[in-house]
Design an enzyme around this catalytic site. Sequence first.
Site, PDB file in Angstrom:
ATOM      1  N   TRP A 142       3.917  -4.811   0.517  1.00 34.84           N
ATOM      2  CA  TRP A 142       3.384  -4.308   1.792  1.00 34.84           C
ATOM      3  C   TRP A 142       3.249  -5.425   2.807  1.00 34.84           C
ATOM      4  O   TRP A 142       3.552  -5.264   3.986  1.00 34.84           O
ATOM      5  CB  TRP A 142       2.061  -3.581   1.580  1.00 34.84           C
ATOM      6  CG  TRP A 142       2.229  -2.362   0.728  1.00 34.84           C
ATOM      7  CD1 TRP A 142       1.686  -2.154  -0.516  1.00 34.84           C
ATOM      8  CD2 TRP A 142       3.017  -1.189   1.017  1.00 34.84           C
ATOM      9  NE1 TRP A 142       2.089  -0.936  -0.997  1.00 34.84           N
ATOM     10  CE2 TRP A 142       2.899  -0.323  -0.088  1.00 34.84           C
ATOM     11  CE3 TRP A 142       3.811  -0.799   2.099  1.00 34.84           C
ATOM     12  CZ2 TRP A 142       3.541   0.918  -0.142  1.00 34.84           C
ATOM     13  CZ3 TRP A 142       4.454   0.433   2.052  1.00 34.84           C
ATOM     14  CH2 TRP A 142       4.306   1.273   0.945  1.00 34.84           C
ATOM     15  N   ASP A 191      -4.784  -5.599   6.241  1.00 33.73           N
ATOM     16  CA  ASP A 191      -4.383  -4.306   5.686  1.00 33.73           C
ATOM     17  C   ASP A 191      -5.236  -4.079   4.435  1.00 33.73           C
ATOM     18  O   ASP A 191      -5.054  -4.737   3.419  1.00 33.73           O
ATOM     19  CB  ASP A 191      -2.889  -4.354   5.330  1.00 33.73           C
ATOM     20  CG  ASP A 191      -2.401  -3.078   4.648  1.00 33.73           C
ATOM     21  OD1 ASP A 191      -3.215  -2.157   4.431  1.00 33.73           O
ATOM     22  OD2 ASP A 191      -1.196  -3.006   4.331  1.00 33.73           O
ATOM     23  N   LYS A 234      -5.525   6.223  -0.218  1.00 32.83           N
ATOM     24  CA  LYS A 234      -5.802   5.493  -1.447  1.00 32.83           C
ATOM     25  C   LYS A 234      -7.288   5.562  -1.808  1.00 32.83           C
ATOM     26  O   LYS A 234      -7.635   5.845  -2.924  1.00 32.83           O
ATOM     27  CB  LYS A 234      -5.369   4.031  -1.318  1.00 32.83           C
ATOM     28  CG  LYS A 234      -3.929   3.870  -0.811  1.00 32.83           C
ATOM     29  CD  LYS A 234      -2.983   3.334  -1.852  1.00 32.83           C
ATOM     30  CE  LYS A 234      -1.523   3.526  -1.493  1.00 32.83           C
ATOM     31  NZ  LYS A 234      -1.034   2.692  -0.389  1.00 32.83           N
TER      32      LYS A 234
HETATM   33  C1  LIG Z   1       0.192   2.265   0.367  1.00 36.26           C
HETATM   34  C2  LIG Z   1       0.076   1.070   1.183  1.00 36.26           C
HETATM   35  C3  LIG Z   1       0.686   0.960   2.448  1.00 36.26           C
HETATM   36  C4  LIG Z   1       1.551   2.048   3.023  1.00 36.26           C
HETATM   37  O1  LIG Z   1       0.793   3.034   3.549  1.00 36.26           O
HETATM   38  P1  LIG Z   1       1.441   4.271   4.342  1.00 36.26           P
HETATM   39  O2  LIG Z   1       0.222   4.996   4.786  1.00 36.26           O
HETATM   40  O3  LIG Z   1       2.276   5.017   3.348  1.00 36.26           O
HETATM   41  O4  LIG Z   1       2.245   3.746   5.453  1.00 36.26           O
HETATM   42  C5  LIG Z   1       0.484  -0.199   3.173  1.00 36.26           C
HETATM   43  N1  LIG Z   1      -0.237  -1.204   2.691  1.00 36.26           N
HETATM   44  C6  LIG Z   1      -0.832  -1.155   1.477  1.00 36.26           C
HETATM   45  C7  LIG Z   1      -1.633  -2.310   1.004  1.00 36.26           C
HETATM   46  C8  LIG Z   1      -0.688  -0.012   0.679  1.00 36.26           C
HETATM   47  O5  LIG Z   1      -1.263   0.044  -0.511  1.00 36.26           O
END
Ligand SMILES: *Cc1c(COP(=O)(O)O)cnc(C)c1O
Length: 354
Positions: A100, A167, A191
């Site tokens: 990511w 993030d 998540k």
């Molecule tokens: C799952 C995830 C993403 C992607 O998220 P989307 O909502 O599918 O764009 C980005 N960063 C991390 C750390 C993730 O676990």
Amino acid sequence: MKKHNFSAGPSILPQEVIMKASEAVLDFNNDGLSILEISHRSKAFIDVMEKARSLVLELMGLEGKGYKALFLQGGASTQFLMVALNLLEKRAGYLNTGTWASKAIKEAKKLDDIYEVASSKEANFNYIPKQYDIPSDYDYFHCTSNNTIFGTQLKSFPDCEIPMVCDMSSDIFSRELDFSKFGIIYAGAQKNMGPAGTTLVVVKEDILGKVSRNIPSIMDYKVHIDSGSMFNTPPVFAVYTSMLTLEWLKNLGGIKAAQELNEKKATLMYSEIDINPLFKGFAAKEDRSMMNATFTLENENLKETFDTMLKEAGISGLNGHRSVGGYRASMYNALPLDSVKAVVEVMSELERKA
Ligand SMILES: *Cc1c(COP(=O)(O)O)cnc(C)c1O
């Protein structure tokens, strides 16, 4: 029977939230309308949006500190670009700790030169780099707090003179942090916060407005702030369900209580991985994620037996990501300790059998 849900994302939600959300699908607020068919401009939904936004700041201890919470669309993946559009003028520094983080770098590079302050790519991202400098004349520093795929997690964050962007998609609200260290925090809801379809962005207002580019309206944080996170039709159901999860978290005792439970689950999971000779942890011990435990079976011949045993115990979603292989136990806030006990039991049962 309800399964033990270890899915990496979209993932487990509190049962109580699922019940309330399904009631609202049939009849929201006993008003004779479904949450799926009301106007986002209705008072009922504006109340939901405002409640969700203020719960975020309250749970993070950011009230009155110049932050705004937004519920946007496009996933965390859209934030990879949106962060750069709003903050990148000359140069930014990125910490590369996984898939990511690499994707965030790739998107920002489309706008300008960016600098990787450190990377653990050479070791298939099984650890977190710790020695690096962040140039103080950069526009911002970007990191990924938890690496969902590789199962590593930043245990501490650098002291940063420039805005720090993080993030937090896979560990938001899972542990106590000084959230005021960050300029922007973003996270896809699916998540640890709600269903897929909305992305939380927490932004410190005073870091905005410093770039010279003309930002497209829908990509401009300021536009979203000025319209109360209602610049266009928000994902009504996803925001409502996220609000329910935030309420659930508050009633649980907030992030502190969630962290205590998460520590118990992770300790139990990793002690089995370490003690059981059939399994091997993937991530460096000091960087192990409290959310996603990655591990492999030492003897691939046992895979079929182990998978059958997991299935019989009602355990779902334990398969590892293809870039790591093996298994991954995602232990988000809503996962009960009993679910971890169930996996650990199967692992030790396999040891007895083998
Ligand atoms: C799952 C995830 C993403 C992607 O998220 P989307 O909502 O599918 O764009 C980005 N960063 C991390 C750390 C993730 O676990």
